[in-house]
Scaffold this active site. Structure first.
Site, PDB file in Angstrom:
ATOM      1  N   GLY A  15       6.545  -0.771 -42.882  1.00  0.00           N
ATOM      2  CA  GLY A  15       6.810  -1.146 -44.265  1.00  0.00           C
ATOM      3  C   GLY A  15       7.770  -0.240 -45.016  1.00  0.00           C
ATOM      4  O   GLY A  15       7.680  -0.130 -46.242  1.00  0.00           O
ATOM      5  N   THR A  16       8.729   0.370 -44.302  1.00  0.00           N
ATOM      6  CA  THR A  16       9.699   1.194 -45.051  1.00  0.00           C
ATOM      7  C   THR A  16      10.644   0.309 -45.874  1.00  0.00           C
ATOM      8  O   THR A  16      11.075   0.713 -46.959  1.00  0.00           O
ATOM      9  CB  THR A  16      10.513   2.126 -44.123  1.00  0.00           C
ATOM     10  OG1 THR A  16      11.271   1.344 -43.212  1.00  0.00           O
ATOM     11  CG2 THR A  16       9.617   3.087 -43.378  1.00  0.00           C
ATOM     12  N   ILE A  95       7.558 -15.584 -35.875  1.00  0.00           N
ATOM     13  CA  ILE A  95       8.545 -16.640 -36.090  1.00  0.00           C
ATOM     14  C   ILE A  95       7.896 -17.704 -36.970  1.00  0.00           C
ATOM     15  O   ILE A  95       6.745 -18.092 -36.736  1.00  0.00           O
ATOM     16  CB  ILE A  95       8.996 -17.230 -34.741  1.00  0.00           C
ATOM     17  CG1 ILE A  95       9.811 -16.171 -33.996  1.00  0.00           C
ATOM     18  CG2 ILE A  95       9.820 -18.496 -34.947  1.00  0.00           C
ATOM     19  CD1 ILE A  95      10.246 -16.573 -32.613  1.00  0.00           C
ATOM     20  N   HIS A 112      17.643  -7.955 -40.767  1.00  0.00           N
ATOM     21  CA  HIS A 112      17.709  -7.877 -39.302  1.00  0.00           C
ATOM     22  C   HIS A 112      18.554  -6.667 -38.910  1.00  0.00           C
ATOM     23  O   HIS A 112      19.630  -6.456 -39.472  1.00  0.00           O
ATOM     24  CB  HIS A 112      18.321  -9.161 -38.733  1.00  0.00           C
ATOM     25  CG  HIS A 112      18.360  -9.153 -37.246  1.00  0.00           C
ATOM     26  ND1 HIS A 112      17.254  -9.416 -36.463  1.00  0.00           N
ATOM     27  CD2 HIS A 112      19.365  -8.863 -36.390  1.00  0.00           C
ATOM     28  CE1 HIS A 112      17.581  -9.293 -35.191  1.00  0.00           C
ATOM     29  NE2 HIS A 112      18.855  -8.957 -35.114  1.00  0.00           N
ATOM     30  N   GLU A 146      16.558 -21.878 -37.576  1.00  0.00           N
ATOM     31  CA  GLU A 146      17.132 -21.220 -36.392  1.00  0.00           C
ATOM     32  C   GLU A 146      16.980 -19.701 -36.529  1.00  0.00           C
ATOM     33  O   GLU A 146      17.352 -19.133 -37.574  1.00  0.00           O
ATOM     34  CB  GLU A 146      18.616 -21.594 -36.276  1.00  0.00           C
ATOM     35  CG  GLU A 146      19.158 -21.362 -34.891  1.00  0.00           C
ATOM     36  CD  GLU A 146      20.659 -21.651 -34.826  1.00  0.00           C
ATOM     37  OE1 GLU A 146      21.321 -21.061 -33.975  1.00  0.00           O
ATOM     38  OE2 GLU A 146      21.142 -22.433 -35.661  1.00  0.00           O
TER      39      GLU A 146
HETATM   40  C1  GRF Z   1      13.342  -3.009 -39.431  1.00  0.00           C
HETATM   41  O1  GRF Z   1      14.299  -2.416 -38.598  1.00  0.00           O
HETATM   42  C2  GRF Z   1      13.632  -4.465 -39.583  1.00  0.00           C
HETATM   43  O2  GRF Z   1      14.987  -4.760 -39.630  1.00  0.00           O
HETATM   44  C3  GRF Z   1      13.041  -5.006 -38.315  1.00  0.00           C
HETATM   45  O3  GRF Z   1      11.839  -4.286 -38.151  1.00  0.00           O
HETATM   46  C4  GRF Z   1      11.967  -3.029 -38.776  1.00  0.00           C
HETATM   47  C5  GRF Z   1      10.852  -2.915 -39.761  1.00  0.00           C
HETATM   48  O4  GRF Z   1      10.797  -1.663 -40.360  1.00  0.00           O
HETATM   49  N1  GRF Z   1      12.869  -6.436 -38.387  1.00  0.00           N
HETATM   50  P1  GRF Z   1       9.821  -1.388 -41.580  1.00  0.00           P
HETATM   51  O5  GRF Z   1       8.466  -1.986 -41.252  1.00  0.00           O
HETATM   52  O6  GRF Z   1      10.421  -2.015 -42.808  1.00  0.00           O
HETATM   53  O7  GRF Z   1       9.754   0.103 -41.677  1.00  0.00           O
END
Ligand code: GRF
Length: 214
Positions: A15-16, A95, A112, A146
């Protein structure tokens, strides 16, 4: 206080990115407020971050549902009840079904950790290193049916260094994810507040240019 767009954040882990959004929402002028954090994992650290910030949390364990559709139906109901206008996926490792996505058109954002359309899906940093790319980064985009293919809201780039491992590259990209997500959500929420059509192709450069790292 100025009017704010209600946002729900979906997480599965650390959750950063959620934390970056929580921090951004503190500013009185920020156009969004987080009204709900949902995790499909009970032990997600992000749930603690949300509680610390006084945000309502819900755990919906996907293993308790017999199908993806059942899980998504429950999730959609919980989101509707929260009155959120936007749904931010922040490390949400599920998903979403086509019917869920269609229930929330132009309303779901995802971060992403690659420069889409390169390296959609999982193990992005491993694949980026294997491919020998010299630049990587992250993409904030709207979610469509998608996977990792919806309209791009913004991107931020980082260099790939010769001695990078998936971990070091992930850490460098993650720092940019936090900035990009906060800026992108601000952009989208402001558009909704102004009743403007959410079509971000023209604004894309504004977000991206401000985030180019090198
Ligand atoms: C991030 O790199 C995000 O892009 C990917 O998973 C990671 C999650 O990091 N989908 P966090 O939980 O927000 O720290």
């Amino acid at each position: 206080m100025s009017k704010k767009i209600k946002v729900a954040v979906l997480i599965s882990g650390n959750g950063t990115n959620l934390q970056a959004l929580i921090d951004a929402c503190i500013a009185p002028s920020y156009p969004a407020e987080i009204v709900l954090v949902v995790s499909n994992k009970a032990n997600a650290k992000g749930i603690l971050r949300a509680r610390e910030a006084g945000i309502t949390t819900r755990i919906i364990d996907h293993t308790n549902y017999s199908s993806r559709e059942d899980f998504d139906t429950e999730l959609s109901m919980i989101l509707s009840n929260s009155k959120c206008k936007l749904v931010c996926l922040a490390g949400f490792m599920r998903i979403l079904s086509e019917s869920f996505v269609n229930t929330w058109p132009n309303s779901i954002l995802n971060i992403h950790p690659s420069l889409l359309p390169s390296f959609p899906g999982t193990k992005t940093h491993e694949r980026a290193l294997e491919a020998g790319v010299k630049v990587s980064g992250c993409t904030l985009h709207f979610v469509t049916a998608e996977l990792d293919a919806g309209p791009i809201i913004g991107q931020a780039a980082v260099p790939v260094l010769d001695n990078d491992t998936p971990k070091t590259l992930a850490n460098r990209v993650l720092i940019e994810e936090h900035k990009l997500y906060a800026l992108g959500l601000e952009l989208v929420a402001n558009k909704i507040l102004k009743n403007e059509k959410v079509d971000l192709r023209r604004e894309q450069d504004t977000v991206s240019k401000s985030l180019l790292n090198f």
